[in-house]
Design a protein around this motif. Structure first.
Motif, PDB file in Angstrom:
ATOM      1  N   PRO A 294       0.824  -1.215   0.000  1.00 26.51           N
ATOM      2  CA  PRO A 294       0.000   0.000   0.000  1.00 26.51           C
ATOM      3  C   PRO A 294       0.857   1.263   0.000  1.00 26.51           C
ATOM      4  CG  PRO A 294       0.155  -0.889   2.217  1.00 26.51           C
ATOM      5  CD  PRO A 294       0.844  -1.884   1.302  1.00 26.51           C
ATOM      6  N   HIS A 295       0.338   2.300  -0.642  1.00 27.00           N
ATOM      7  CA  HIS A 295       1.003   3.610  -0.615  1.00 27.00           C
ATOM      8  C   HIS A 295       0.478   4.461   0.533  1.00 27.00           C
ATOM      9  CE1 HIS A 295       1.396   1.989  -4.654  1.00 27.00           C
ATOM     10  NE2 HIS A 295       2.521   2.666  -4.722  1.00 27.00           N
ATOM     11  N   VAL A 296      -0.801   4.305   0.830  1.00 26.48           N
ATOM     12  CA  VAL A 296      -1.443   5.087   1.890  1.00 26.48           C
ATOM     13  C   VAL A 296      -2.067   4.110   2.888  1.00 26.48           C
ATOM     14  CG1 VAL A 296      -3.320   6.702   2.419  1.00 26.48           C
ATOM     15  CG2 VAL A 296      -1.942   7.023   0.341  1.00 26.48           C
ATOM     16  N   VAL A 297      -1.836   4.385   4.174  1.00 22.34           N
ATOM     17  CA  VAL A 297      -2.386   3.541   5.239  1.00 22.34           C
ATOM     18  C   VAL A 297      -3.179   4.429   6.190  1.00 22.34           C
ATOM     19  CG1 VAL A 297      -1.792   2.038   7.201  1.00 22.34           C
ATOM     20  CG2 VAL A 297      -0.463   1.887   5.070  1.00 22.34           C
ATOM     21  N   THR A 298      -4.358   3.953   6.615  1.00 24.29           N
ATOM     22  CA  THR A 298      -5.125   4.696   7.623  1.00 24.29           C
ATOM     23  C   THR A 298      -5.357   3.802   8.843  1.00 24.29           C
ATOM     24  OG1 THR A 298      -7.401   4.034   7.030  1.00 24.29           O
ATOM     25  CG2 THR A 298      -6.441   5.850   5.775  1.00 24.29           C
ATOM     26  N   CYS A 299      -5.400   4.441  10.017  1.00 25.60           N
ATOM     27  CA  CYS A 299      -5.794   3.743  11.250  1.00 25.60           C
ATOM     28  C   CYS A 299      -6.393   4.782  12.196  1.00 25.60           C
ATOM     29  CB  CYS A 299      -4.613   3.014  11.890  1.00 25.60           C
ATOM     30  SG  CYS A 299      -3.323   4.088  12.551  1.00 25.60           S
ATOM     31  N   TYR A 300      -6.526   4.439  13.476  1.00 24.86           N
ATOM     32  CA  TYR A 300      -7.098   5.376  14.455  1.00 24.86           C
ATOM     33  C   TYR A 300      -5.991   6.173  15.151  1.00 24.86           C
ATOM     34  CZ  TYR A 300     -10.556   1.639  13.933  1.00 24.86           C
ATOM     35  OH  TYR A 300     -11.397   0.695  13.426  1.00 24.86           O
ATOM     36  N   ASP A 301      -6.399   7.205  15.882  1.00 30.19           N
ATOM     37  CA  ASP A 301      -5.427   7.959  16.687  1.00 30.19           C
ATOM     38  C   ASP A 301      -5.080   7.173  17.968  1.00 30.19           C
ATOM     39  OD1 ASP A 301      -7.454   8.370  18.570  1.00 30.19           O
ATOM     40  OD2 ASP A 301      -7.871  10.407  17.901  1.00 30.19           O
ATOM     41  N   GLU A 302      -4.212   7.737  18.795  1.00 30.49           N
ATOM     42  CA  GLU A 302      -3.689   7.004  19.958  1.00 30.49           C
ATOM     43  C   GLU A 302      -4.765   6.674  20.994  1.00 30.49           C
ATOM     44  OE1 GLU A 302      -1.976   9.830  18.733  1.00 30.49           O
ATOM     45  OE2 GLU A 302      -3.508  11.076  19.669  1.00 30.49           O
TER      46      GLU A 302
ATOM     47  N   PRO B 247       5.268   2.037   3.002  1.00 29.92           N
ATOM     48  CA  PRO B 247       4.102   2.845   2.618  1.00 29.92           C
ATOM     49  C   PRO B 247       4.484   4.329   2.712  1.00 29.92           C
ATOM     50  CG  PRO B 247       3.508   1.176   4.252  1.00 29.92           C
ATOM     51  CD  PRO B 247       5.006   1.207   4.185  1.00 29.92           C
ATOM     52  N   GLN B 248       3.899   5.142   1.853  1.00 31.83           N
ATOM     53  CA  GLN B 248       4.350   6.529   1.744  1.00 31.83           C
ATOM     54  C   GLN B 248       3.647   7.495   2.698  1.00 31.83           C
ATOM     55  OE1 GLN B 248       7.030   7.562  -0.582  1.00 31.83           O
ATOM     56  NE2 GLN B 248       7.232   5.411  -0.028  1.00 31.83           N
TER      57      GLN B 248
ATOM     58  N   SER C  46       4.578  11.327   6.145  1.00 36.54           N
ATOM     59  CA  SER C  46       4.589  11.322   4.689  1.00 36.54           C
ATOM     60  C   SER C  46       6.024  11.225   4.210  1.00 36.54           C
ATOM     61  CB  SER C  46       3.928  12.581   4.123  1.00 36.54           C
ATOM     62  OG  SER C  46       3.969  12.532   2.710  1.00 36.54           O
ATOM     63  N   HIS C  47       6.266  10.304   3.302  1.00 38.61           N
ATOM     64  CA  HIS C  47       7.583  10.181   2.675  1.00 38.61           C
ATOM     65  C   HIS C  47       7.611  10.907   1.335  1.00 38.61           C
ATOM     66  CE1 HIS C  47       9.320   7.342   5.600  1.00 38.61           C
ATOM     67  NE2 HIS C  47       8.072   6.984   5.773  1.00 38.61           N
ATOM     68  N   VAL C  48       6.521  11.569   0.991  1.00 42.85           N
ATOM     69  CA  VAL C  48       6.524  12.451  -0.178  1.00 42.85           C
ATOM     70  C   VAL C  48       6.313  13.871   0.348  1.00 42.85           C
ATOM     71  CG1 VAL C  48       5.765  10.796  -1.918  1.00 42.85           C
ATOM     72  CG2 VAL C  48       4.043  11.983  -0.550  1.00 42.85           C
ATOM     73  N   PRO C  49       6.896  14.854  -0.337  1.00 44.90           N
ATOM     74  CA  PRO C  49       6.801  16.216   0.196  1.00 44.90           C
ATOM     75  C   PRO C  49       5.388  16.787   0.050  1.00 44.90           C
ATOM     76  CG  PRO C  49       8.042  16.161  -1.883  1.00 44.90           C
ATOM     77  CD  PRO C  49       7.689  14.756  -1.571  1.00 44.90           C
ATOM     78  N   VAL C  50       4.700  16.906   1.158  1.00 43.92           N
ATOM     79  CA  VAL C  50       3.393  17.572   1.165  1.00 43.92           C
ATOM     80  C   VAL C  50       3.332  18.459   2.392  1.00 43.92           C
ATOM     81  CG1 VAL C  50       1.895  16.012  -0.138  1.00 43.92           C
ATOM     82  CG2 VAL C  50       2.415  15.488   2.228  1.00 43.92           C
ATOM     83  N   GLU C  51       2.620  19.535   2.250  1.00 40.34           N
ATOM     84  CA  GLU C  51       2.494  20.470   3.363  1.00 40.34           C
ATOM     85  C   GLU C  51       1.089  21.015   3.392  1.00 40.34           C
ATOM     86  OE1 GLU C  51       5.112  23.912   3.936  1.00 40.34           O
ATOM     87  OE2 GLU C  51       6.670  22.635   3.026  1.00 40.34           O
ATOM     88  N   GLY C  52       0.644  21.371   4.570  1.00 36.87           N
ATOM     89  CA  GLY C  52      -0.623  22.063   4.685  1.00 36.87           C
ATOM     90  C   GLY C  52      -1.811  21.201   4.357  1.00 36.87           C
ATOM     91  N   PRO C  53      -2.970  21.850   4.184  1.00 39.03           N
ATOM     92  CA  PRO C  53      -4.212  21.103   4.001  1.00 39.03           C
ATOM     93  C   PRO C  53      -4.259  20.366   2.659  1.00 39.03           C
ATOM     94  CG  PRO C  53      -4.638  23.479   4.118  1.00 39.03           C
ATOM     95  CD  PRO C  53      -3.162  23.291   4.223  1.00 39.03           C
ATOM     96  N   GLU C  54      -5.003  19.278   2.648  1.00 39.51           N
ATOM     97  CA  GLU C  54      -5.156  18.460   1.434  1.00 39.51           C
ATOM     98  C   GLU C  54      -6.621  18.104   1.282  1.00 39.51           C
ATOM     99  OE1 GLU C  54      -1.553  15.242   1.732  1.00 39.51           O
ATOM    100  OE2 GLU C  54      -3.149  15.099   3.182  1.00 39.51           O
ATOM    101  N   ASP C  55      -6.998  17.747   0.044  1.00 41.93           N
ATOM    102  CA  ASP C  55      -8.347  17.227  -0.175  1.00 41.93           C
ATOM    103  C   ASP C  55      -8.290  15.817  -0.762  1.00 41.93           C
ATOM    104  OD1 ASP C  55      -7.492  17.696  -2.727  1.00 41.93           O
ATOM    105  OD2 ASP C  55      -9.081  19.136  -3.231  1.00 41.93           O
ATOM    106  N   ASP C  56      -7.135  15.165  -0.618  1.00 44.86           N
ATOM    107  CA  ASP C  56      -6.913  13.873  -1.266  1.00 44.86           C
ATOM    108  C   ASP C  56      -5.839  13.126  -0.495  1.00 44.86           C
ATOM    109  OD1 ASP C  56      -6.421  11.798  -3.054  1.00 44.86           O
ATOM    110  OD2 ASP C  56      -5.471  13.083  -4.578  1.00 44.86           O
TER     111      ASP C  56
END
Ligand SMILES: [Zn+2]
Length: 287
Positions: free
Chosen positions: A125-133, A172-173, A271-281
């Motif tokens: 997978p490139h993107v992984v989601t889970c819950y907070d702590e 995963p990225q 994130s292992h790719v350069p992203v900053e600030g808010p996203e919609d994706d």
């Protein structure tokens, strides 16, 4: 050959996938990405709210019933692959089920993490989601899913860890926590009031400091899932043992759902790719 972009959502129980990630699972499947759902337990400790079922009869086989419900929900959300890890549901804090030797809360973290590392190295997978702590709301299984997913996200790409699996490392990225916008909670209360449903904030013992949810200002990512809301609601209703047919939320008119609940929210934690600030994706920086 470039890898097909893949989303892996990790959840604790059958039905958890719908509310926080049902929209993104379907949206990204429709965009041609591969979607993977990992559900850690079979949900044996859930209630049985379906009026057509006899709880005494269903309860002993609830794990099987809920996995079957989950499979139908996944078909509806066009999930590419479902992996049920098969741990036992630990129930809520303080329940006897917390002590069951097979329950997720009792699982060895190293072993449980290894199961996810195996899936990450295999499915890439490139993107992984889970819950907070806090597991979103403190459920022991959700907290354990948080711990094992975060550990696996960082271990999967490290060749020195879990080398006995014999699988090539895969990093995963991006890692996200699912979020439930705190301001939405008050929106929901207003909606409940307008529909004649008892509202928690109207109870004399209500403490606004304990309202829960994710502070809006730490949410990084809002994904528009308005187009998929009907499917999401239908998928939720396939969990018939868990979702009473007269539950108020299933009666919310679609246009109000679209207006008030049309976004799924996430916190970008790595994130292992350069992203900053808010996203919609969730795939910003990876497409
Ligand atoms: Zn759950």
């Amino acid at each position: 050959m470039t890898e097909r972009l893949t989303l892996m959502a990790v959840h604790a129980h059958p039905d958890d996938e719908c509310m926080s990630t049902g929209g993104v699972l379907l949206r990204y499947a429709r965009e041609g990405m591969r979607t993977v759902l990992v559900t850690a337990t079979r949900g044996e400790e859930g209630e049985v709210v379906d009026p057509d079922m006899d709880p005494a009869e269903v309860k002993p086989k609830l794990g099987d019933v809920r996995v079957a419900e989950l499979e139908r929900a996944c078909q509806h959300l066009e999930v590419g692959e479902l992996h049920v890890l098969g741990y036992r549901d630990s129930g809520m804090v303080g329940w006897e089920a917390n002590n069951h030797p097979d329950c997720l809360a009792q699982a060895d973290l190293q072993e449980a993490t290894g199961r996810l590392v195996r899936l990450m190295r295999t499915l890439r997978p490139h993107v992984v989601t889970c819950y907070d702590e806090n597991g979103g709301y403190g459920h022991p299984d959700h907290i354990q899913v948080h711990r094992m997913t975060v550990a696996a996200f960082h271990a999967a790409g490290d060749a020195t860890q879990y080398s006995a699996l014999g699988l090539a490392p895969w990093q995963p990225q991006k890692l996200y926590y699912t979020a439930y916008q705190r301001s939405y909670i008050f929106t929901r209360y207003e909606l409940m009031r307008s529909m004649g449903v008892p509202v928690p904030s109207d109870r004399p013992d209500f403490d606004p400091a304990k309202v829960g949810g994710t502070p809006d200002d730490i949410i990084t990512t809002y994904v528009d899932v308005r187009e998929f809301l009907l499917h999401k609601m239908h998928a939720l209703q396939y969990h018939r043992t868990q979702i009473a047919p007269d539950w108020w939320f299933t009666r919310v008119p679609h246009e109000i759902l679209r207006e008030k609940f049309g976004l799924e929210c996430f916190i970008r934690m790595a994130s292992h790719v350069p992203v900053e600030g808010p996203e919609d994706d969730l795939f910003t920086g990876l497409r």
